[in-house]
Design a protein around this motif. Sequence first.
Motif, mmCIF file in Angstrom:
data_model
loop_
_atom_site.group_PDB
_atom_site.id
_atom_site.type_symbol
_atom_site.label_atom_id
_atom_site.label_comp_id
_atom_site.label_asym_id
_atom_site.label_seq_id
_atom_site.Cartn_x
_atom_site.Cartn_y
_atom_site.Cartn_z
ATOM 1 N N ILE A 103 0.856 -1.171 0.000
ATOM 2 C CA ILE A 103 0.000 0.000 0.000
ATOM 3 C C ILE A 103 0.898 1.228 0.000
ATOM 4 C CG2 ILE A 103 -0.211 0.067 2.529
ATOM 5 C CD1 ILE A 103 -3.115 1.055 2.071
ATOM 6 N N SER A 104 0.526 2.229 -0.804
ATOM 7 C CA SER A 104 1.372 3.418 -0.958
ATOM 8 C C SER A 104 0.533 4.674 -0.852
ATOM 9 C CB SER A 104 2.081 3.412 -2.320
ATOM 10 O OG SER A 104 2.860 2.263 -2.503
ATOM 11 N N LEU A 105 1.131 5.689 -0.281
ATOM 12 C CA LEU A 105 0.529 7.010 -0.195
ATOM 13 C C LEU A 105 1.510 8.015 -0.779
ATOM 14 C CD1 LEU A 105 -1.702 8.949 0.861
ATOM 15 C CD2 LEU A 105 -0.349 9.119 2.981
ATOM 16 N N GLY A 106 1.070 8.724 -1.795
ATOM 17 C CA GLY A 106 1.918 9.728 -2.419
ATOM 18 C C GLY A 106 1.351 11.119 -2.237
ATOM 19 N N ILE A 107 2.192 12.055 -1.884
ATOM 20 C CA ILE A 107 1.804 13.462 -1.756
ATOM 21 C C ILE A 107 2.760 14.271 -2.626
ATOM 22 C CG2 ILE A 107 1.331 15.379 -0.202
ATOM 23 C CD1 ILE A 107 1.194 13.378 2.085
ATOM 24 N N ASP A 108 2.248 14.829 -3.698
ATOM 25 C CA ASP A 108 3.056 15.644 -4.598
ATOM 26 C C ASP A 108 2.843 17.124 -4.294
ATOM 27 O OD1 ASP A 108 4.023 13.394 -5.853
ATOM 28 O OD2 ASP A 108 2.547 13.447 -7.471
ATOM 29 N N ASN A 109 3.936 17.863 -4.335
ATOM 30 C CA ASN A 109 3.910 19.305 -4.056
ATOM 31 C C ASN A 109 3.308 19.555 -2.678
ATOM 32 O OD1 ASN A 109 4.137 22.055 -4.304
ATOM 33 N ND2 ASN A 109 2.741 22.253 -6.035
ATOM 34 N N ILE A 110 3.989 19.033 -1.675
ATOM 35 C CA ILE A 110 3.503 19.086 -0.293
ATOM 36 C C ILE A 110 3.156 20.510 0.143
ATOM 37 C CG2 ILE A 110 4.184 18.738 2.109
ATOM 38 C CD1 ILE A 110 5.793 16.335 1.220
ATOM 39 N N ALA A 111 4.005 21.466 -0.227
ATOM 40 C CA ALA A 111 3.798 22.854 0.213
ATOM 41 C C ALA A 111 2.844 23.614 -0.694
ATOM 42 C CB ALA A 111 5.144 23.575 0.281
ATOM 43 N N ASP A 112 2.262 22.948 -1.698
ATOM 44 C CA ASP A 112 1.342 23.605 -2.637
ATOM 45 C C ASP A 112 2.020 24.816 -3.271
ATOM 46 O OD1 ASP A 112 -1.041 23.666 -4.002
ATOM 47 O OD2 ASP A 112 -2.078 24.891 -2.516
ATOM 48 N N ALA A 113 3.278 24.636 -3.688
ATOM 49 C CA ALA A 113 4.077 25.744 -4.209
ATOM 50 C C ALA A 113 3.749 26.018 -5.670
ATOM 51 C CB ALA A 113 5.565 25.425 -4.059
ATOM 52 N N ARG A 114 3.743 27.281 -6.037
ATOM 53 C CA ARG A 114 3.551 27.705 -7.432
ATOM 54 C C ARG A 114 4.537 28.843 -7.731
ATOM 55 N NH1 ARG A 114 -2.148 26.360 -7.725
ATOM 56 N NH2 ARG A 114 -2.456 25.033 -5.905
ATOM 57 N N LEU A 115 4.764 29.063 -9.010
ATOM 58 C CA LEU A 115 5.542 30.225 -9.405
ATOM 59 C C LEU A 115 4.822 31.497 -8.972
ATOM 60 C CD1 LEU A 115 6.822 29.533 -13.049
ATOM 61 C CD2 LEU A 115 8.235 30.007 -11.047
ATOM 62 N N ASN A 116 5.577 32.449 -8.473
ATOM 63 C CA ASN A 116 5.044 33.757 -8.125
ATOM 64 C C ASN A 116 5.517 34.739 -9.185
ATOM 65 O OD1 ASN A 116 4.121 36.067 -6.953
ATOM 66 N ND2 ASN A 116 5.401 35.941 -5.116
ATOM 67 N N VAL A 117 4.587 35.271 -9.987
ATOM 68 C CA VAL A 117 4.925 36.149 -11.101
ATOM 69 C C VAL A 117 4.342 37.526 -10.839
ATOM 70 C CG1 VAL A 117 4.842 36.462 -13.601
ATOM 71 C CG2 VAL A 117 4.807 34.151 -12.632
ATOM 72 N N ARG A 118 5.180 38.548 -10.937
ATOM 73 C CA ARG A 118 4.732 39.929 -10.714
ATOM 74 C C ARG A 118 5.426 40.868 -11.680
ATOM 75 N NH1 ARG A 118 1.844 40.230 -6.011
ATOM 76 N NH2 ARG A 118 2.039 38.456 -4.599
ATOM 77 N N ASP A 119 4.737 41.991 -11.960
ATOM 78 C CA ASP A 119 5.366 43.028 -12.766
ATOM 79 C C ASP A 119 6.114 43.986 -11.844
ATOM 80 O OD1 ASP A 119 3.463 44.683 -11.617
ATOM 81 O OD2 ASP A 119 2.185 44.750 -13.409
ATOM 82 N N ARG A 120 6.629 45.064 -12.411
ATOM 83 C CA ARG A 120 7.431 45.984 -11.597
ATOM 84 C C ARG A 120 6.602 46.695 -10.526
ATOM 85 N NH1 ARG A 120 12.626 46.764 -12.707
ATOM 86 N NH2 ARG A 120 13.407 46.037 -14.732
#
Length: 921
Positions: free
Chosen positions: A875-892
């Motif tokens: 039996i296996s449990l997988g958790i991908d992207n534990i921290a729920d991280a995404r790219l942070n994109v901003r302009d100036r």
Amino acid sequence: MSLGKSPGVAGSRALSPLWLAAFIAVPLHAQTAPDTAPAAAAAANPDDVEDDEITVTAQRQRGTVLGDIAPEVQLGPSDIRAIGAGSIEELLAVLAPQTTSGRGRDGAGPVTLVNGKRISSFAEIRTIPPEAIERIDILPEEVALKYGYRADQRVVNFVLRERFRALTSEVEFGGPTAGGRSSYEAKGNILRIRKGVRMSIEGEYTIDTMLLESERDILPVRLRRPYDLAGNITAARVGDEIDPSLSALAGTVVTVAGVPAGAAGGAPGLPSFVPGANNANVTDISQYRSLLPETRALKFGGVYAGAIGDTPATITAGFESTSSESRLGLPAVVLVLPAANPYSPFSVDTTLNRYGTGALVRSSDSWTGRIGTAINGRVDTWNWNVTANYSHSESDQLTDRRLDLLAVQNRILVGNTSLNPFGPQAVTGALVQDIAKSNTDVADADIVTNGSLFALPAGDLTATFKFGGSARSIGSESRWLGIYNTTSLSRTQGNFQGNFDLPIASVRNDTLSAIGNLSANLNIAYDQLSDFGTLRTIGYGLTWRPIDSISLIASATHEEGAPTIQQLGNPTQVTPNVRVFDFIAGTTVDISRVDGGNPTLVADNRRVFKLGATIKPLSGADLTLIANFVDSHIDNSIAAFPTATAELEAAFPGRFIRDGEGRLLQIDNRPVNFVSSDRQELRWGINFSEPLEPSKAERDAAATRRAAFEAQRAAGGAPGAPGGPSAAGSRGDRPAGGFGGPGGPGGGRPGGRGGLDGRLQLSIFHTWHLQEQLVIRDGVPVLDLLNGSATGNSGGEPRHEIEARAGIGKNGLGARLSVNWQSATSVLRDPTGATTSPDDLFFSSLATVNLRLFADLGQRRSLVAKAPFFRGSRISLGIDNIADARLNVRDREGVVPINYQRDIIDPLGRTVTLSFRKLFF
């Protein structure tokens, strides 16, 4: 080593070999590490496999690859088991950092071998369970030459157990923690290996449900026209005054007016539009747009590997079918409403902007059938291999584009009293649809032979020759904006490749032994293509092993390569309402994107130089340091068309369509030739594996079981023997050929180590991009992807990337952690830095962490004793992207552009998957 800004181009070319030399110059133990191999008689039972490794000094390991290049990484049974994968396909996904090559085209995966021999295709071994694998060898690209491949893919050799039999089944369920999407998978594999015969049957079915924008927190794009299900009134040109009479009633200039409630039931009066003056109706269409499509896939196949006489031969066949459906938004409707129409209260002609009901849908269906064979033989000192494959693929795609409302518009223009422009009939019509179909046939055959030409003082001069041919054809049909296009392309190809390995120094043969083992390589290839003429490849290199713990490789390749027939002839497809960021306007817009083939592509010409080192610094420790420097230059490089940056639009103005106000309407995304590209990278890292010794209690328990088994055997009652427990319920030897026969699942020695030893694994790889530059057109500034330029929507090229994998397993319990990190990038209107723009974008660094926990229930003896069903289960449990991280994109200004909202960049985020896997012996 500093991770700061790299030197300039000229400087980095000069210094890169010195960096690598400095990395190599570390204190080393010069002792020769003995070769190791798993015990040949070890059982293949995933519960009770023998983990002991036997030192072999007199002969090569079984299934070793051709030549004298040693594996950079070698995994034994306990290493493989500690990964917790369910198939060879999953193993390769986990081992991606070790198998990645910076030299290949389009990110192709590694060359795969079985027992040191070529196979028909990766599909032949894709679903083989890890329990059937005795050893995995990961080798550098140069080994591919010895098997008739180009030196642009690493090599992974799977050595299978000599006896194995099991039915493997697995079910899996998962989805993102944010909800909205579910994934289901069921697969099975029946595999038997015995006396050189391998048979397998496999099947797999997967479902991924659709994820809608309404199931995520997404701000809508501001549209140029105010579409709405009820409708909005504007002038012919959006932004102009609608009607002076309405402005007089509202007390201000009115440029947009929402259609009042109840208008669908009769002719509305002009005062009823005053509450909606400059207050447009708005419809949330997020439920009509999908972030991820619904997909269903079915795969099944079979393999028989036996012999024709004394010659090993394999035949494999398979079928794959995939269907998907996505939502593209609501159809937009623009209707001219004359002042004379009985339903219009306006004194001038106006425009009605509405949505039609029902989402636009794109549906795709495709299937592929394949058959292949591989035959391996030997004549004197020469090995030979024949492979042949044929596949046929068909795909159909149907895309809803708009509603055909020409008849409706004509009725409105003539003032038909039976048609209310504000009612449902005004947006009822046939769907205008685009179609894209293609049929592809591919047939190929290769003959490869490898052997010794003659003896030299340092060893034999060996050679590999490949003669091959292929025939490919693609027929496509598309209908776009009512215009039909058909394409029929075919290509025949004949090729020859020769590879020569010249030993110069040899410790074994006492020839220049003071410098260790040194050999040179020369390889040439000619490809005759019916549509591109003759393409040539020449490569050369040196392999030097000054001591057993150090291996150095230097190689260079000059290659001409043609575009694929798909890049030339794929059908034209147009996808409406694709959300992109317009770097010129600094806004997010919905555009139509054109995809397909480009018949005007020309062949590229690439030069690749590699300097690599593999070091095992500690005798007796499974620690390997690997470093590879790659420098490549490509003329006429082929790539999918990039994103809408100012630099790219200036170079390819015909690929972008804008309206009179400069609003981006369409991007032609079909592939193009760039003038050239230059890339340098240094990729280095470590692989470490360490056994975890069993505790005293575990050793005592194992000794007790062994003593009980020996006592039972002495009494004539060993499992499987006369008077002993029945084979069906025992863990001992079983009759040859049955499930769990000697060397197969169920074999093994009770009381042995039985998997009690654990394993700790660690790999860390750092890729340092020293140069990433493109010349897209002559006379256009160079795109520096490391310093403000970009060719995709995800920013430029990260200067640094780190891939880390850590795993531990003991007593059937295991955990695997993977970390991927990349440095920050930017996309600048003026990459020179001379000026700045508020529309410059900055992409943050990104780290994603994945965790997989698994329990081999079959190794929990007390559980199996109570419930025998759990034998061979996990039996296996997988958790991908534990921290729920995404790219942070901003302009100036610190603003996040609509197209770079976190749920658009990565709609899934954190996902959780639960699976149950069982082997039936």
